[in-house]
Design an enzyme around this catalytic site. Structure first.
Site, PDB file in Angstrom:
ATOM      1  N   HIS A   1     -36.051  31.177   5.611  1.00  0.00           N
ATOM      2  CA  HIS A   1     -35.564  32.552   5.437  1.00  0.00           C
ATOM      3  C   HIS A   1     -34.258  32.723   6.199  1.00  0.00           C
ATOM      4  O   HIS A   1     -33.739  31.764   6.793  1.00  0.00           O
ATOM      5  CB  HIS A   1     -36.627  33.581   5.818  1.00  0.00           C
ATOM      6  CG  HIS A   1     -37.099  33.497   7.241  1.00  0.00           C
ATOM      7  ND1 HIS A   1     -36.275  33.644   8.311  1.00  0.00           N
ATOM      8  CD2 HIS A   1     -38.336  33.268   7.754  1.00  0.00           C
ATOM      9  CE1 HIS A   1     -36.971  33.536   9.428  1.00  0.00           C
ATOM     10  NE2 HIS A   1     -38.218  33.286   9.126  1.00  0.00           N
TER      11      HIS A   1
ATOM     12  N   CYS B   1     -50.392  31.377  18.381  1.00  0.00           N
ATOM     13  CA  CYS B   1     -49.409  30.768  19.291  1.00  0.00           C
ATOM     14  C   CYS B   1     -49.827  29.368  19.704  1.00  0.00           C
ATOM     15  O   CYS B   1     -49.031  28.642  20.298  1.00  0.00           O
ATOM     16  CB  CYS B   1     -49.266  31.576  20.570  1.00  0.00           C
ATOM     17  SG  CYS B   1     -48.767  33.251  20.321  1.00  0.00           S
TER      18      CYS B   1
ATOM     19  N   LYS C   1     -39.182  43.900  12.046  1.00  0.00           N
ATOM     20  CA  LYS C   1     -39.267  42.449  11.971  1.00  0.00           C
ATOM     21  C   LYS C   1     -39.420  42.055  10.510  1.00  0.00           C
ATOM     22  O   LYS C   1     -40.047  42.785   9.747  1.00  0.00           O
ATOM     23  CB  LYS C   1     -40.531  42.025  12.722  1.00  0.00           C
ATOM     24  CG  LYS C   1     -40.271  41.068  13.864  1.00  0.00           C
ATOM     25  CD  LYS C   1     -41.588  40.700  14.507  1.00  0.00           C
ATOM     26  CE  LYS C   1     -41.452  39.421  15.274  1.00  0.00           C
ATOM     27  NZ  LYS C   1     -42.623  39.024  15.990  1.00  0.00           N
TER      28      LYS C   1
ATOM     29  N   LYS D   1     -43.779  38.980   5.764  1.00  0.00           N
ATOM     30  CA  LYS D   1     -44.197  38.618   4.416  1.00  0.00           C
ATOM     31  C   LYS D   1     -44.984  39.764   3.783  1.00  0.00           C
ATOM     32  O   LYS D   1     -44.750  40.147   2.645  1.00  0.00           O
ATOM     33  CB  LYS D   1     -45.109  37.388   4.505  1.00  0.00           C
ATOM     34  CG  LYS D   1     -44.649  36.236   3.658  1.00  0.00           C
ATOM     35  CD  LYS D   1     -45.685  35.154   3.753  1.00  0.00           C
ATOM     36  CE  LYS D   1     -45.224  33.876   3.108  1.00  0.00           C
ATOM     37  NZ  LYS D   1     -46.114  32.769   3.357  1.00  0.00           N
TER      38      LYS D   1
ATOM     39  N   HIS E   1     -33.909  31.332   9.833  1.00  0.00           N
ATOM     40  CA  HIS E   1     -33.677  29.880   9.906  1.00  0.00           C
ATOM     41  C   HIS E   1     -32.239  29.570   9.490  1.00  0.00           C
ATOM     42  O   HIS E   1     -31.568  28.729  10.083  1.00  0.00           O
ATOM     43  CB  HIS E   1     -34.616  29.114   8.965  1.00  0.00           C
ATOM     44  CG  HIS E   1     -36.074  29.419   9.153  1.00  0.00           C
ATOM     45  ND1 HIS E   1     -36.874  29.866   8.123  1.00  0.00           N
ATOM     46  CD2 HIS E   1     -36.870  29.343  10.231  1.00  0.00           C
ATOM     47  CE1 HIS E   1     -38.096  30.047   8.570  1.00  0.00           C
ATOM     48  NE2 HIS E   1     -38.133  29.743   9.847  1.00  0.00           N
TER      49      HIS E   1
ATOM     50  N   CYS F   1     -52.381  39.451  22.073  1.00  0.00           N
ATOM     51  CA  CYS F   1     -51.217  38.567  22.102  1.00  0.00           C
ATOM     52  C   CYS F   1     -49.990  39.385  21.688  1.00  0.00           C
ATOM     53  O   CYS F   1     -50.023  40.057  20.652  1.00  0.00           O
ATOM     54  CB  CYS F   1     -51.435  37.413  21.130  1.00  0.00           C
ATOM     55  SG  CYS F   1     -49.890  36.688  20.568  1.00  0.00           S
TER      56      CYS F   1
ATOM     57  N   CYS G   1     -54.752  32.138  22.043  1.00  0.00           N
ATOM     58  CA  CYS G   1     -54.295  32.742  20.776  1.00  0.00           C
ATOM     59  C   CYS G   1     -54.051  31.621  19.769  1.00  0.00           C
ATOM     60  O   CYS G   1     -53.246  30.715  20.019  1.00  0.00           O
ATOM     61  CB  CYS G   1     -53.007  33.549  20.987  1.00  0.00           C
ATOM     62  SG  CYS G   1     -52.275  34.047  19.403  1.00  0.00           S
TER      63      CYS G   1
ATOM     64  N   HIS H   1     -48.709  38.155  18.068  1.00  0.00           N
ATOM     65  CA  HIS H   1     -49.572  38.268  16.883  1.00  0.00           C
ATOM     66  C   HIS H   1     -50.396  39.550  16.848  1.00  0.00           C
ATOM     67  O   HIS H   1     -51.084  39.827  15.861  1.00  0.00           O
ATOM     68  CB  HIS H   1     -50.482  37.034  16.778  1.00  0.00           C
ATOM     69  CG  HIS H   1     -49.689  35.781  16.539  1.00  0.00           C
ATOM     70  ND1 HIS H   1     -49.204  35.015  17.561  1.00  0.00           N
ATOM     71  CD2 HIS H   1     -49.257  35.215  15.394  1.00  0.00           C
ATOM     72  CE1 HIS H   1     -48.509  34.006  17.058  1.00  0.00           C
ATOM     73  NE2 HIS H   1     -48.526  34.108  15.751  1.00  0.00           N
TER      74      HIS H   1
HETATM   75  N1  MSP Z   1     -41.377  24.841  15.408  1.00  0.00           N
HETATM   76  C1  MSP Z   1     -40.918  25.743  16.379  1.00  0.00           C
HETATM   77  C2  MSP Z   1     -39.656  25.225  17.041  1.00  0.00           C
HETATM   78  C3  MSP Z   1     -39.773  23.879  17.674  1.00  0.00           C
HETATM   79  S1  MSP Z   1     -38.264  23.329  18.291  1.00  0.00           S
HETATM   80  C4  MSP Z   1     -38.610  22.001  19.178  1.00  0.00           C
HETATM   81  C5  MSP Z   1     -40.625  27.086  15.748  1.00  0.00           C
HETATM   82  N2  MSP Z   1     -40.414  27.101  14.436  1.00  0.00           N
HETATM   83  S2  MSP Z   1     -40.044  28.390  13.564  1.00  0.00           S
HETATM   84  O1  MSP Z   1     -40.095  27.970  12.180  1.00  0.00           O
HETATM   85  O2  MSP Z   1     -40.883  29.483  13.908  1.00  0.00           O
HETATM   86  O3  MSP Z   1     -38.581  28.714  13.861  1.00  0.00           O
HETATM   87  C6  MSP Z   1     -38.197  29.575  14.910  1.00  0.00           C
HETATM   88  C7  MSP Z   1     -36.698  29.679  14.865  1.00  0.00           C
HETATM   89  O4  MSP Z   1     -36.278  30.130  13.559  1.00  0.00           O
HETATM   90  C8  MSP Z   1     -36.071  30.673  15.812  1.00  0.00           C
HETATM   91  O5  MSP Z   1     -35.928  30.200  17.119  1.00  0.00           O
HETATM   92  C9  MSP Z   1     -34.749  30.892  15.124  1.00  0.00           C
HETATM   93  O6  MSP Z   1     -33.948  29.777  15.259  1.00  0.00           O
HETATM   94  C10 MSP Z   1     -35.173  30.999  13.682  1.00  0.00           C
HETATM   95  N3  MSP Z   1     -35.626  32.357  13.368  1.00  0.00           N
HETATM   96  C11 MSP Z   1     -36.825  32.703  12.825  1.00  0.00           C
HETATM   97  N4  MSP Z   1     -36.824  34.049  12.583  1.00  0.00           N
HETATM   98  C12 MSP Z   1     -35.656  34.583  12.978  1.00  0.00           C
HETATM   99  C13 MSP Z   1     -35.078  35.857  12.876  1.00  0.00           C
HETATM  100  N5  MSP Z   1     -35.710  36.892  12.345  1.00  0.00           N
HETATM  101  N6  MSP Z   1     -33.816  36.005  13.313  1.00  0.00           N
HETATM  102  C14 MSP Z   1     -33.091  34.967  13.818  1.00  0.00           C
HETATM  103  N7  MSP Z   1     -33.604  33.750  13.910  1.00  0.00           N
HETATM  104  C15 MSP Z   1     -34.908  33.532  13.621  1.00  0.00           C
HETATM  105  O7  MSP Z   1     -40.568  28.062  16.468  1.00  0.00           O
END
Ligand code: MSP
Length: 648
Positions: free
Chosen positions: A18, A129, A295, A298, A21, A143, A126, A146
């Site tokens: 999304h 998490c 936030k 989904k 990412h 949590c 949790c 969540h």
């Molecule tokens: N798998 C772990 C990270 C491990 S790194 C060794 C994880 N994955 S995640 O799919 O949840 O990705 C989190 C990351 O996605 C955030 O730190 C950020 O880079 C990005 N984002 C997810 N949602 C976001 C927003 N709404 N806004 C900005 N970035 C966000 O955590």
């Protein structure tokens, strides 16, 4: 330092890519491209995080085994990045055998040194998490992420002696200012460290979770997903002996959002310390994208998917918007309307207009050949060069500090100054007087130079646009091959070389409020039917236009060949009109004309109107009509004429 290593988080494979990412990954890409432009050798890593409870649960929900599920979602991430022009050198998966071996190697090493021990732990856990919480960390017993009550769980597990490294970490953060940045996140980690650090549980019993990397010293257990995942940053570059590790680890920068600050700011540096290698150089932490003030979720249908937007508005416009709109470190709101506004004002009006004026006038006055500086540049000409130099300095210092929005603002100030310079220098007046030819040459040459430097400076953000601009200025280089030292220099264009005018860089987007119901996926939220960001017109008393200006409007007779309704719009029809060539034109006449009655009708078309996208449909031209009260009457000819004839 002549090297640079940047990483993104490795994303969980329990959700599709999304905009959050996409933002982190594009930020890392912009940083990587910037460093390359500065002549550094770079390495850029992204990938997917595939072990743990979350993935098992998502796979179960999808009715497949975890590996097949991980393969599918990981491939989605891998395929998304090239479509957003992300130039990563490697894509790591935590299910890669090399990575799994490195995790086991580090576990064994830390275990051998006595920093991993076995113990029983009872606490509040949790599942979302995948970790135990202390009472203090919970919000109203739930949590904080969540919003669910954790479950009580007792388990014998392995623990990493993280507490042993608390004082070292505190000292390291205090003596390395940019170790965690921006400062607000450094302070946040420092405040975590005010409390005694607990040891970290780094295993899960296999009977509860088998989808993970087995502990090398006890095969009844698998590794806790964070201990596994963080190691990707070194396993991908060949820790402990690989040449890439030696070359790039000392300059490693991780880019993450604030949600995963604690694992990166605390677990990871202490893990590295225990394993005997230094921590990363910088941890760059950004804020969260929110949609409609909340936030992304989904269940509320507010997840914004990059591949719905980029094809609709253009990859470069999407990248530009993300980097220009969010102040690195702070949260930002995403709206498609804001994206369209930026596209229309900054890209179509400012940059697009400057480039098409410059190339258009080079075409018109110099037969499309770069002129020399015909006269000594005067104060006004030089002021642009001076402003550009100051912008370059700012760009060099602000980019490594992640101030992307500021840097872009500075570049846009140059673009706007150049647009004003055109109005001031009025080349169209100079062109009337042959004695002014040297001055006209200098003005156009100054403009061409500024366009070239702008193209180089925007290349990390908008690589396609940069390439397109440079190509039209006669510079055939891929964005990744540009070097600031050579390509960003003022005055180096070659007189006499051809310049190509081409299509507008950014067609304006017009949006219409669809009546009733939601817009189709990816087609955007309801917007206004006017151009999203009209520039205020300068106050003019005399509104008459010159005959010359009128003559610039190319009006032609046309015959409608096809007509159909634009989906989800009550007002719009998509027409194919023969005006000597076939043109697709979107016309707002559906309430007064049915598609059937239009086929074969003679119409008048504005043929040289900039292309625009209206409700996602490209329109190249405009059909003329007269508004009479509530109805529209098409403008036509007295008797039939051949399509393509000009209205004079
Ligand atoms: N798998 C772990 C990270 C491990 S790194 C060794 C994880 N994955 S995640 O799919 O949840 O990705 C989190 C990351 O996605 C955030 O730190 C950020 O880079 C990005 N984002 C997810 N949602 C976001 C927003 N709404 N806004 C900005 N970035 C966000 O955590």
């Amino acid at each position: 330092m002549d090297r640079f290593y940047v990483t993104t988080p490795i994303y969980y494979v329990n959700a599709e890519p999304h905009i959050g990412h996409a933002y982190t990954t594009i930020v890392a890409d912009v940083m990587n491209r910037f460093q390359k432009l500065m002549g550094r050798k770079t390495f850029f890593l992204t990938g997917t995080d595939e072990h743990g409870d979350k993935i098992v649960q998502a796979a179960e929900d999808a009715g497949v085994d975890p590996k097949s599920y991980a393969d599918r979602i990981s491939a989605m991430f891998r395929q998304t990045w090239p479509q957003l022009n992300v130039s990563n050198d490697h894509f790591i998966r935590t299910t890669d055998p090399e990575h799994m071996k490195t995790v086991q190697y580090i576990l064994q090493k830390v275990h051998d040194s006595g920093d991993i021990y076995f113990s029983t732990y009872k606490g509040l856990y949790c599942v979302g998490c995948e970790r135990f919480y202390t009472e203090k960390e919970l919000v109203e017993g739930k949590c904080p992420d969540h919003e669910k009550e954790p479950v009580e769980r007792e388990e014998a597990n392995y623990f990493f002696r993280m507490s042993k490294y608390q004082d070292w970490l505190l000292e390291h953060i205090q003596s390395n200012e940019g170790f965690i940045r921006p400062e607000r996140y450094r302070n946040e980690v420092l405040s975590f460290l005010k409390e005694p650090l607990e040891d970290l549980c780094i295993s899960r019993p296999k009977e509860r979770l088998s989808w993970g990397i087995p502990l090398p010293f006890d095969d009844r257990y698998v590794t806790y997903v964070w201990f596994d995942a963080l190691i990707n940053y070194v396993s991908a570059i060949g820790y402990p002996d690989g040449p890439l590790f030696h070359e790039f680890w000392p300059v490693a920068q991780h880019t993450i959002a604030k949600d995963i600050l604690k694992p990166h700011g605390i677990y990871w540096p202490t893990m590295a310390r225990a394993a005997g290698f230094p921590p990363f150089q910088h941890l760059n932490v950004h804020g969260y994208w929110r949609t409609e003030g909340g936030k992304m979720s989904k269940s509320h249908g507010t997840v914004v998917r990059p591949l719905d937007l980029a094809p609709l508005y253009g990859v470069d416009a999407f990248r530009y918007f993300l980097l220009r709109e969010m102040v690195f470190g702070l949260d930002a709101n995403f709206s498609e309307e804001a994206l369209v506004q930026r596209l229309n004002s900054d890209l179509a009006n400012d940059l697009g207009n400057l480039f098409s004026r410059t190339t258009g006038m080079t075409d018109r006055y110099f037969q499309g050949k770069i002129p020399p500086f015909g006269s000594e540049p005067d104060e006004l000409d030089r002021s642009l060069e001076t402003q550009m130099e100051a912008t370059l300095d700012q760009w060099r210092t602000e980019m490594p500090r992640l101030a992307f929005h500021k840097t872009l603002m500075a570049v846009w100030e140059c673009i706007n100054a150049a647009n004003k310079y055109v109005d001031h220098a009025a080349p169209w007046n100079l062109a009337k007087d042959p004695g002014q030819l040297p001055k006209l040459q200098t003005v156009l040459r100054t403009l061409l130079e500024i366009n070239k430097v702008v193209a180089v400076l925007i290349s990390p953000f908008m690589p396609d646009t940069s390439e397109k601009m440079l190509q039209r200025l006669g510079i055939e280089k891929g964005a990744l091959d540009l070097r600031l030292e050579e390509d960003g220099k003022w005055g180096t264009l070659k007189a006499g070389m051809p310049v190509h005018k081409g299509e507008p860089l950014f067609p304006r987007i017009q949006r219409e409020e669809p009546k009733g119901g939601k817009p189709p996926k990816g087609a955007g939220k309801p917007g206004s039917s006017r151009d999203a960001a009209p520039k205020p017109a300068p106050a003019e008393k005399d509104e008459s236009i010159s005959f010359d200006l009128f003559k610039q409007v190319d009006l032609r007779a046309g015959i409608v060949k096809q007509a159909e309704k634009v989906p989800k719009s009550d007002r719009l029809l998509r027409l194919i009109v023969d005006i000597g060539e076939e043109r697709q034109v979107v016309a707002g006449i559906a309430q007064t004309h049915s598609p059937e009655e239009l086929v074969g009708r003679q119409v008048i078309v504005v043929a040289n109107l900039q292309r625009a996208k209206i409700m996602g449909v490209e329109s190249h031209g405009m059909v003329l009509a007269v508004k009479d009260g509530d109805t529209l009457k098409l403008v036509t000819t007295e008797s039939p004429v051949s399509p393509g004839l000009k209205v004079t």
